[in-house]
Design an enzyme around this catalytic site. Sequence first.
Site, PDB file in Angstrom:
ATOM      1  N   ASN A 242       0.875  -1.171   0.000  1.00  0.00           N
ATOM      2  CA  ASN A 242       0.000   0.000   0.000  1.00  0.00           C
ATOM      3  C   ASN A 242       0.909   1.216   0.000  1.00  0.00           C
ATOM      4  O   ASN A 242       1.449   1.603   1.031  1.00  0.00           O
ATOM      5  CB  ASN A 242      -0.910  -0.013   1.227  1.00  0.00           C
TER       6      ASN A 242
ATOM      7  N   ARG B 278      -2.539  -2.131  -3.513  1.00  0.00           N
ATOM      8  CA  ARG B 278      -3.758  -1.348  -3.301  1.00  0.00           C
ATOM      9  C   ARG B 278      -3.701  -0.129  -4.222  1.00  0.00           C
ATOM     10  O   ARG B 278      -2.725   0.619  -4.233  1.00  0.00           O
ATOM     11  CB  ARG B 278      -3.852  -0.902  -1.849  1.00  0.00           C
TER      12      ARG B 278
ATOM     13  N   HIS C 284     -13.015   2.693   0.078  1.00  0.00           N
ATOM     14  CA  HIS C 284     -12.994   1.662   1.132  1.00  0.00           C
ATOM     15  C   HIS C 284     -13.640   0.366   0.642  1.00  0.00           C
ATOM     16  O   HIS C 284     -14.073  -0.462   1.444  1.00  0.00           O
ATOM     17  CB  HIS C 284     -13.724   2.129   2.407  1.00  0.00           C
TER      18      HIS C 284
ATOM     19  N   HIS D 128     -17.519   1.857   8.065  1.00  0.00           N
ATOM     20  CA  HIS D 128     -16.059   1.822   8.171  1.00  0.00           C
ATOM     21  C   HIS D 128     -15.631   3.184   8.702  1.00  0.00           C
ATOM     22  O   HIS D 128     -15.699   4.191   7.993  1.00  0.00           O
ATOM     23  CB  HIS D 128     -15.427   1.551   6.803  1.00  0.00           C
TER      24      HIS D 128
ATOM     25  N   GLY E  52     -12.740   5.507  10.510  1.00  0.00           N
ATOM     26  CA  GLY E  52     -11.344   5.719  10.876  1.00  0.00           C
ATOM     27  C   GLY E  52     -10.994   7.168  10.599  1.00  0.00           C
ATOM     28  O   GLY E  52     -11.853   8.049  10.676  1.00  0.00           O
TER      29      GLY E  52
ATOM     30  N   ARG F 159     -11.306  15.683   7.071  1.00  0.00           N
ATOM     31  CA  ARG F 159     -12.184  15.959   5.922  1.00  0.00           C
ATOM     32  C   ARG F 159     -13.581  16.314   6.410  1.00  0.00           C
ATOM     33  O   ARG F 159     -14.109  15.686   7.330  1.00  0.00           O
ATOM     34  CB  ARG F 159     -12.256  14.731   5.011  1.00  0.00           C
TER      35      ARG F 159
ATOM     36  N   ASP G 110      -7.769  13.032  15.962  1.00  0.00           N
ATOM     37  CA  ASP G 110      -7.821  11.697  16.552  1.00  0.00           C
ATOM     38  C   ASP G 110      -9.009  11.592  17.502  1.00  0.00           C
ATOM     39  O   ASP G 110      -9.102  12.328  18.484  1.00  0.00           O
ATOM     40  CB  ASP G 110      -6.522  11.415  17.306  1.00  0.00           C
ATOM     41  N   CYS G 111      -9.903  10.648  17.209  1.00  0.00           N
ATOM     42  CA  CYS G 111     -11.117  10.491  18.011  1.00  0.00           C
ATOM     43  C   CYS G 111     -10.800  10.145  19.460  1.00  0.00           C
ATOM     44  O   CYS G 111     -11.518  10.563  20.375  1.00  0.00           O
ATOM     45  CB  CYS G 111     -12.000   9.411  17.381  1.00  0.00           C
TER      46      CYS G 111
ATOM     47  N   GLU H 156      -8.176  -5.551   5.191  1.00  0.00           N
ATOM     48  CA  GLU H 156      -8.016  -5.256   3.767  1.00  0.00           C
ATOM     49  C   GLU H 156      -6.822  -5.991   3.173  1.00  0.00           C
ATOM     50  O   GLU H 156      -6.860  -6.412   2.011  1.00  0.00           O
ATOM     51  CB  GLU H 156      -7.855  -3.747   3.588  1.00  0.00           C
TER      52      GLU H 156
END
Length: 404
Positions: free
Chosen positions: A11, A90, A179, A207, A209, A240, A282-283, A384
């Site tokens: 990736n 990927r 995704h 999904h 993240g 975003r 960052d959550c 993935e």
Amino acid sequence: MSLASLVLVINCGSSSLKFSVIPRDEEMPLLSGLAEKLGLAEACITFKDSAGHKTTLALAESSHHHALSQLFAKLEAMALLPRLCAIGHRVAHGGSDFQQSVLIDAPVIARIRELSALAPLHNPANLTGINAAITLLPHLPQVAVFDTAFHQTLPPAAYTYAIPLEYQQRHQVRRYGFHGTSHRFIAAEAVKRLDLDPCNHGIIVAHLGNGSSVCAVKNGVSVDTSMGMTPLEGLVMGTRCGDLDFGAAAYIARCSEQSIEAVYKMANNESGLLGISGLSSDCRTLQEARSQGDARAALAIDVMVHRLARHIGAHLASLHRFDALIFTGGIGENSALVRELTAQKLAIFGVKLDCKKNDYLYSGRDGVISLPGSPLVAVIPTNEEKMIAEDAAAIASSLAGALS
């Protein structure tokens, strides 16, 4: 295990290269790691073996080609290089051209390069990894696995934007979704783990993240998704903004005297959780700040959850039945708070969580977290890399069969 029974998954980003060496029909890699800060003087590569031990080395050259050459030297030293049967890459954007993974050849490379106009930050970086791997190991089958491929089953009503149709016909402006490799893996896992009817089921996959998207899966097929022509549309993400009124973007450009390119950069890199909180993308950091009374951190999580629940509700309209909601990705797998707040907003659809089970599932734990009588709600870790490895191995096997 046959001699050539390993798949190398790559990736490749603009300044990084993530890799895994995965045995066929297995989930855990024998070797994985990350080359990072490529293009900079402090470029380095980190290897992690199957026991979890890590080794980090400075790179004498900061190119992707050199990083791959060091990886291949490591594989040679571990006697793994001769056991590779394929390399899976990927690739972010396959447009409407690629509906499944494909063997890489000159025409495929040319088309990926042309599609860079739709993914200027991702496809060129993906091509860098492809070209370097082909140069270093030209005898191995190289396979492209596209983030967009799973969503090429969307009906026209789901992928068409309500703008003059000529833009779709001439410039390929339409919803593609991303995704897809993760959504495809989770859709198949959900059917197996939750004992769903393979020919008659409806699933919502969330999904979540740093990048996030929702996908509606009907009988194993993607029928709607939240990301659009680019990964900017849809949910609130780390940096975003997700859905944004184009009129608001035009107004920002006018009143701040910024170009549309500058506003686009802001929407991609300075918005989302970071933009609302002013603290972090960052959550985990925001959840901690929220617990300590930080109002902007709390607002960021509330906006993210509101948008997520709204998209889940909208995506249910694309299904004929609602069997399961699956949380996956870094946030989906680890944030009991986000799952709980989202479920509360979905109560109108009969969703009810078992709070104890929900709180218990994090750090790789998985399972059903809904109460009896509720549509199934589950946490399933995505993989993935395994999906890419399976596709690459299957194509390599079919190629070997055709040549024998």
